[in-house]
Design a protein around this motif. Structure first.
Motif, PDB file in Angstrom:
ATOM      1  N   GLY A  37       0.797  -1.218   0.000  1.00 47.25           N
ATOM      2  CA  GLY A  37       0.000   0.000   0.000  1.00 47.25           C
ATOM      3  C   GLY A  37       0.829   1.267   0.000  1.00 47.25           C
ATOM      4  N   ASP A  38       1.906   1.311   0.787  1.00 45.60           N
ATOM      5  CA  ASP A  38       2.734   2.519   0.854  1.00 45.60           C
ATOM      6  C   ASP A  38       3.380   2.813  -0.493  1.00 45.60           C
ATOM      7  OD1 ASP A  38       2.092   2.830   3.519  1.00 45.60           O
ATOM      8  OD2 ASP A  38       3.918   1.858   4.263  1.00 45.60           O
ATOM      9  N   ALA A  39       3.934   1.764  -1.128  1.00 42.12           N
ATOM     10  CA  ALA A  39       4.575   1.963  -2.428  1.00 42.12           C
ATOM     11  C   ALA A  39       3.553   2.363  -3.481  1.00 42.12           C
ATOM     12  CB  ALA A  39       5.305   0.689  -2.855  1.00 42.12           C
ATOM     13  N   LEU A  40       2.357   1.789  -3.411  1.00 38.14           N
ATOM     14  CA  LEU A  40       1.322   2.126  -4.385  1.00 38.14           C
ATOM     15  C   LEU A  40       0.867   3.562  -4.211  1.00 38.14           C
ATOM     16  CD1 LEU A  40      -0.400   1.088  -6.705  1.00 38.14           C
ATOM     17  CD2 LEU A  40      -2.045   0.229  -5.026  1.00 38.14           C
ATOM     18  N   ASP A  41       0.696   3.983  -2.976  1.00 40.07           N
ATOM     19  CA  ASP A  41       0.305   5.376  -2.721  1.00 40.07           C
ATOM     20  C   ASP A  41       1.338   6.347  -3.266  1.00 40.07           C
ATOM     21  OD1 ASP A  41      -2.029   4.622  -1.472  1.00 40.07           O
ATOM     22  OD2 ASP A  41      -1.203   4.742   0.554  1.00 40.07           O
ATOM     23  N   ALA A  42       2.625   5.994  -3.111  1.00 37.86           N
ATOM     24  CA  ALA A  42       3.691   6.858  -3.602  1.00 37.86           C
ATOM     25  C   ALA A  42       3.736   6.865  -5.128  1.00 37.86           C
ATOM     26  CB  ALA A  42       5.032   6.388  -3.048  1.00 37.86           C
ATOM     27  N   ALA A  43       3.409   5.720  -5.743  1.00 37.41           N
ATOM     28  CA  ALA A  43       3.508   5.592  -7.198  1.00 37.41           C
ATOM     29  C   ALA A  43       2.378   6.270  -7.939  1.00 37.41           C
ATOM     30  CB  ALA A  43       3.556   4.107  -7.582  1.00 37.41           C
ATOM     31  N   ILE A  44       1.210   6.297  -7.338  1.00 41.65           N
ATOM     32  CA  ILE A  44       0.027   6.715  -8.089  1.00 41.65           C
ATOM     33  C   ILE A  44       0.003   8.212  -8.360  1.00 41.65           C
ATOM     34  CG2 ILE A  44      -1.556   7.120  -6.154  1.00 41.65           C
ATOM     35  CD1 ILE A  44      -3.623   5.459  -7.856  1.00 41.65           C
ATOM     36  N   GLY A  45       0.657   8.981  -7.513  1.00 40.97           N
ATOM     37  CA  GLY A  45       0.761  10.411  -7.752  1.00 40.97           C
ATOM     38  C   GLY A  45      -0.592  11.101  -7.762  1.00 40.97           C
ATOM     39  N   THR A  46      -0.731  12.068  -8.649  1.00 35.38           N
ATOM     40  CA  THR A  46      -1.949  12.890  -8.687  1.00 35.38           C
ATOM     41  C   THR A  46      -2.742  12.694  -9.975  1.00 35.38           C
ATOM     42  OG1 THR A  46      -0.692  14.740  -9.628  1.00 35.38           O
ATOM     43  CG2 THR A  46      -0.898  14.655  -7.230  1.00 35.38           C
ATOM     44  N   ASP A  47      -2.395  11.706 -10.770  1.00 35.61           N
ATOM     45  CA  ASP A  47      -3.102  11.493 -12.035  1.00 35.61           C
ATOM     46  C   ASP A  47      -4.533  11.055 -11.754  1.00 35.61           C
ATOM     47  OD1 ASP A  47      -4.061  10.425 -14.564  1.00 35.61           O
ATOM     48  OD2 ASP A  47      -1.980  10.555 -15.223  1.00 35.61           O
ATOM     49  N   LYS A  48      -5.485  11.835 -12.227  1.00 36.34           N
ATOM     50  CA  LYS A  48      -6.893  11.550 -11.952  1.00 36.34           C
ATOM     51  C   LYS A  48      -7.412  10.353 -12.724  1.00 36.34           C
ATOM     52  CE  LYS A  48      -8.004  16.335 -10.736  1.00 36.34           C
ATOM     53  NZ  LYS A  48      -8.830  17.521 -11.052  1.00 36.34           N
ATOM     54  N   GLY A  49      -6.650   9.879 -13.705  1.00 38.12           N
ATOM     55  CA  GLY A  49      -7.068   8.704 -14.460  1.00 38.12           C
ATOM     56  C   GLY A  49      -6.729   7.399 -13.786  1.00 38.12           C
ATOM     57  N   ALA A  50      -5.988   7.461 -12.683  1.00 36.68           N
ATOM     58  CA  ALA A  50      -5.545   6.258 -11.982  1.00 36.68           C
ATOM     59  C   ALA A  50      -6.192   6.153 -10.610  1.00 36.68           C
ATOM     60  CB  ALA A  50      -4.030   6.256 -11.837  1.00 36.68           C
ATOM     61  N   LYS A  51      -6.488   4.940 -10.211  1.00 34.28           N
ATOM     62  CA  LYS A  51      -6.986   4.662  -8.860  1.00 34.28           C
ATOM     63  C   LYS A  51      -6.216   3.483  -8.285  1.00 34.28           C
ATOM     64  CE  LYS A  51     -11.779   6.225  -9.577  1.00 34.28           C
ATOM     65  NZ  LYS A  51     -11.685   7.382  -8.656  1.00 34.28           N
ATOM     66  N   ALA A  52      -5.962   3.549  -6.973  1.00 31.86           N
ATOM     67  CA  ALA A  52      -5.215   2.498  -6.292  1.00 31.86           C
ATOM     68  C   ALA A  52      -6.166   1.485  -5.668  1.00 31.86           C
ATOM     69  CB  ALA A  52      -4.325   3.116  -5.213  1.00 31.86           C
ATOM     70  N   PHE A  53      -5.807   0.220  -5.784  1.00 33.71           N
ATOM     71  CA  PHE A  53      -6.568  -0.863  -5.154  1.00 33.71           C
ATOM     72  C   PHE A  53      -5.562  -1.813  -4.514  1.00 33.71           C
ATOM     73  CE2 PHE A  53      -9.045   0.797  -8.608  1.00 33.71           C
ATOM     74  CZ  PHE A  53     -10.343   0.834  -8.127  1.00 33.71           C
ATOM     75  N   TYR A  54      -5.695  -1.995  -3.208  1.00 32.02           N
ATOM     76  CA  TYR A  54      -4.752  -2.831  -2.473  1.00 32.02           C
ATOM     77  C   TYR A  54      -5.255  -4.260  -2.497  1.00 32.02           C
ATOM     78  CZ  TYR A  54      -4.021   1.941  -0.990  1.00 32.02           C
ATOM     79  OH  TYR A  54      -3.845   3.292  -0.998  1.00 32.02           O
ATOM     80  N   CYS A  55      -4.397  -5.178  -2.970  1.00 32.69           N
ATOM     81  CA  CYS A  55      -4.842  -6.559  -3.163  1.00 32.69           C
ATOM     82  C   CYS A  55      -3.638  -7.481  -3.219  1.00 32.69           C
ATOM     83  CB  CYS A  55      -5.643  -6.664  -4.470  1.00 32.69           C
ATOM     84  SG  CYS A  55      -6.124  -8.338  -4.931  1.00 32.69           S
ATOM     85  N   ASP A  56      -3.756  -8.624  -2.553  1.00 34.31           N
ATOM     86  CA  ASP A  56      -2.797  -9.717  -2.678  1.00 34.31           C
ATOM     87  C   ASP A  56      -3.363 -10.678  -3.711  1.00 34.31           C
ATOM     88  OD1 ASP A  56      -1.259 -12.011  -2.479  1.00 34.31           O
ATOM     89  OD2 ASP A  56      -1.190 -12.015  -0.293  1.00 34.31           O
ATOM     90  N   VAL A  57      -2.730 -10.758  -4.874  1.00 36.38           N
ATOM     91  CA  VAL A  57      -3.313 -11.542  -5.972  1.00 36.38           C
ATOM     92  C   VAL A  57      -3.328 -13.041  -5.695  1.00 36.38           C
ATOM     93  CG1 VAL A  57      -2.693  -9.801  -7.690  1.00 36.38           C
ATOM     94  CG2 VAL A  57      -1.125 -11.722  -7.259  1.00 36.38           C
TER      95      VAL A  57
END
Length: 250
Positions: A37-57
């Protein structure tokens, strides 16, 4: 026309992040999936076209909930990029069942679970599956009994998907990256390994995350509308050369 939506696993770093950024730059909307989650939050930035979803595949319940959440958030899924993976290398005699399962549950089970969970949405969109395997799934190597076998399984799973899902307009293809200069690779490749790859690869270098992302983006796109069941080695020619002794180059 509504912008297309890609679901990308392992999107917090490496090839997954590069692919997310490339598709976003081409006006796709992107569901970025990762268990960190921490790395995903840092990666997603401010692009409004992207959304983060936390999941263990590797967790069936996690995957089911994620697929529902992505579909509800975006209303559609046009491409699924199964990129999440782990690299855990070791000799056959030292690979216990715990290590074997740790690799298989993410690298192979995860591809199966995410593909299955997103199948209804892909049928609606007549979309694309792009599974990320590895050159290690095409050619054997020491220390990769679990990793290489998991990636070979991804290749065959891709072919099964292409054979069965084509009647629904769903395309399934597989990318097999060769050595790529990701943080994951650099963590396990010593300088001796880096030098040996340089000698063995016809292009004399590692690939970049963006180069692999370009291949993925093509297979997700309408430009690949008649391409399915294919395995693309994006590897600088490594798999094609077989035994490529440096002394025989000239």
């Amino acid at each position: 026309m509504e912008n297309k939506v890609a679901l990308i696993t392992g999107a917090a770093r490496g090839i997954g992040l590069a692919t997310s950024q490339l598709l976003l730059s081409r006006d796709w909307r992107v569901a970025m999936i990762d268990r960190d989650g921490d790395a995903l939050d840092a990666a997603i930035g401010t692009d409004k076209g992207a959304k983060a979803f936390y999941c263990d595949v590797s967790d069936p319940d996690d995957v089911s909930e994620m697929a529902v959440a992505v579909t509800e958030a975006f209303g559609r899924i046009d491409a699924v990029v199964n990129n999440a993976g782990v690299a855990d290398f070791g000799p056959i005699g030292e690979t216990d069942f715990a290590r074997w399962r740790r690799v298989m549950k993410t690298n192979l089970d995860g591809v199966f679970l995410v593909s299955q969970a997103t199948l209804p949405a892909l049928k609606e969109s007549r979309g694309a599956l792009v599974n990320i395997a590895s050159i290690s799934g095409l050619r054997a190597s020491t220390l990769r009994v679990a990793y290489g076998t998991s990636k070979a399984g991804v290749i065959q799973l891709t072919r099964q998907q292409a054979a069965e899902l084509g009647e629904f307009g769903i395309r399934a293809n597989c990318i097999c990256p060769g050595p790529v200069r990701t943080k994951l690779a650099m963590a396990v490749h010593s300088q001796d390994i880096i030098d040996a790859y340089h000698d063995a690869i016809p292009l004399n270098r590692y690939g970049t995350e963006t180069e692999i992302a370009e291949c993925i983006a093509f297979l997700c796109s309408d430009q690949a509308s008649y391409v399915t069941g294919q395995v693309l080695a994006a590897d600088g020619g490594f798999e094609a050369t077989g035994v490529g002794l440096p002394a025989l180059r000239r």
